[in-house]
Design a protein around this motif. Structure first.
Motif, PDB file in Angstrom:
ATOM      1  N   LEU A  14       0.838  -1.210   0.000  1.00 30.04           N
ATOM      2  CA  LEU A  14       0.000   0.000   0.000  1.00 30.04           C
ATOM      3  C   LEU A  14       0.869   1.255   0.000  1.00 30.04           C
ATOM      4  CD1 LEU A  14      -2.897  -0.485   2.597  1.00 30.04           C
ATOM      5  CD2 LEU A  14      -3.052  -0.424   0.109  1.00 30.04           C
ATOM      6  N   ARG A  17       2.478   1.901  -3.304  1.00 29.11           N
ATOM      7  CA  ARG A  17       1.524   2.270  -4.357  1.00 29.11           C
ATOM      8  C   ARG A  17       1.006   3.704  -4.171  1.00 29.11           C
ATOM      9  NH1 ARG A  17      -3.495  -1.510  -4.221  1.00 29.11           N
ATOM     10  NH2 ARG A  17      -4.472   0.278  -3.227  1.00 29.11           N
ATOM     11  N   ARG A  18       0.879   4.138  -2.924  1.00 30.99           N
ATOM     12  CA  ARG A  18       0.318   5.464  -2.660  1.00 30.99           C
ATOM     13  C   ARG A  18       1.164   6.567  -3.277  1.00 30.99           C
ATOM     14  NH1 ARG A  18       1.036  10.024  -0.864  1.00 30.99           N
ATOM     15  NH2 ARG A  18       3.168   9.363  -0.507  1.00 30.99           N
ATOM     16  N   GLU A 136      -5.647   4.779   0.472  1.00 35.11           N
ATOM     17  CA  GLU A 136      -5.033   3.942  -0.575  1.00 35.11           C
ATOM     18  C   GLU A 136      -5.680   2.562  -0.598  1.00 35.11           C
ATOM     19  OE1 GLU A 136      -2.738   5.124  -2.763  1.00 35.11           O
ATOM     20  OE2 GLU A 136      -3.002   3.206  -3.778  1.00 35.11           O
ATOM     21  N   GLU A 137      -5.939   2.032   0.576  1.00 28.93           N
ATOM     22  CA  GLU A 137      -6.590   0.717   0.642  1.00 28.93           C
ATOM     23  C   GLU A 137      -7.943   0.757  -0.065  1.00 28.93           C
ATOM     24  OE1 GLU A 137      -7.560  -0.643   4.603  1.00 28.93           O
ATOM     25  OE2 GLU A 137      -8.247  -2.567   3.863  1.00 28.93           O
ATOM     26  N   GLU A 139      -8.639   2.629  -2.524  1.00 32.83           N
ATOM     27  CA  GLU A 139      -8.380   3.130  -3.888  1.00 32.83           C
ATOM     28  C   GLU A 139      -8.890   4.560  -4.079  1.00 32.83           C
ATOM     29  OE1 GLU A 139      -9.591   0.024  -6.570  1.00 32.83           O
ATOM     30  OE2 GLU A 139      -7.942  -1.234  -5.899  1.00 32.83           O
ATOM     31  N   SER A 141      -7.708   8.745  -3.636  1.00 31.33           N
ATOM     32  CA  SER A 141      -6.469   9.526  -3.701  1.00 31.33           C
ATOM     33  C   SER A 141      -6.633  10.862  -2.994  1.00 31.33           C
ATOM     34  CB  SER A 141      -6.102   9.786  -5.163  1.00 31.33           C
ATOM     35  OG  SER A 141      -5.813   8.570  -5.784  1.00 31.33           O
ATOM     36  N   LYS A 182       4.665   8.832  -8.807  1.00 31.68           N
ATOM     37  CA  LYS A 182       5.081   8.899  -7.401  1.00 31.68           C
ATOM     38  C   LYS A 182       6.532   9.370  -7.381  1.00 31.68           C
ATOM     39  CE  LYS A 182       5.952   5.948  -3.425  1.00 31.68           C
ATOM     40  NZ  LYS A 182       4.969   6.239  -2.392  1.00 31.68           N
TER      41      LYS A 182
END
Ligand SMILES: Cc1cc2nc3c(=O)[nH]c(=O)nc-3n(C[C@H](O)[C@H](O)[C@H](O)COP(=O)(O)O)c2cc1C
Length: 199
Positions: A14, A17-18, A136-137, A139, A141, A182
């Motif tokens: 997570l 990915r964030r 993030e979990e 989905e 933003s 990112k």
């Protein structure tokens, strides 16, 4: 242990990915998911367990317009007097005084800290960290937007003076085609030392 050897658990995935998102789609999101993230945030530790965080969810379009107008006024001034390195850093990332995310995101969450509590700012930012991973979990933003002037927020939202605005989090779905990457992270061996600091 190198980064690669480190097993990729759920949280690491997570966290990797964030990324910060500054452009949102008009699609609505579920208030339930935002409440979930705030529920996660309030599990954070805090100085003397004072839980100095307060969250205000903004949904009304008129209010979002007002907030955007106020923030853009502040940002114009900030961008004019920002140091050169920061101006360059921002322009390379297309960050200007304009803050469309404040009206495009379906929700804004204002996060305040009760500054009479011990280590209030540190505690609230820990909670914000939890909140970001929870979004993030789900989905969703956001960007941890930190306007350089903050008193206006207390007046606008009727918040007592012992609370200080820490961040405004526009929350929504990422705009399709948004390709801002990112930002890279320093390698572990640049930031982690054993027993003593080494250049
Ligand atoms: C304390 C803090 C304040 C920030 N303030 C702003 C801000 O005012 N405006 C903005 O666009 N991004 C802001 N950011 C987002 C950072 O620029 C971003 O997290 C950083 O460049 C790393 O990018 P990443 O989140 O995509 O990895 C802030 C982040 C933090 C943690």
């Amino acid at each position: 242990m190198s980064e690669k050897e480190n097993e990729k658990g759920y949280l690491l995935k997570l966290a990797e990915r964030r990324k910060t998102v500054r452009e949102f789609s008009k699609n609505d999101v579920s208030l339930k998911d935002i409440l979930y993230a705030i529920n996660v945030a309030r599990q954070a530790p805090s100085g003397a367990n004072k839980q100095p965080w307060r969250f205000i969810i903004i949904r009304e379009n008129n209010k979002k317009e007002l907030i955007r107008k106020k923030c853009e006024e502040i940002e114009r001034k900030f961008h004019d007097r920002a140091p050169e390195w920061m101006k360059k850093w921002m322009s390379e990332r297309n960050i200007t005084w304009k803050k469309p995310f404040l009206t495009e995101a379906p929700y804004l969450v204002f996060v305040f800290a009760d500054i009479t509590a011990p280590m209030a700012v540190q505690s609230v930012w820990l909670a914000i960290g939890y909140l970001l991973l929870a979004l993030e979990e789900k989905e969703l933003s956001t960007v941890t937007y930190t306007p350089s002037e903050i008193k206006w927020a207390n007046e606008l939202l009727n918040v007592p003076n012992n609370y200080r605005l820490q961040a405004i989090l526009p929350i929504g779905k990422i705009r399709k085609g948004y390709n801002y990457k990112k930002q890279p992270r320093l390698p572990l061996d640049k930031i982690l030392f054993y027993e003593q600091y080494k250049e």
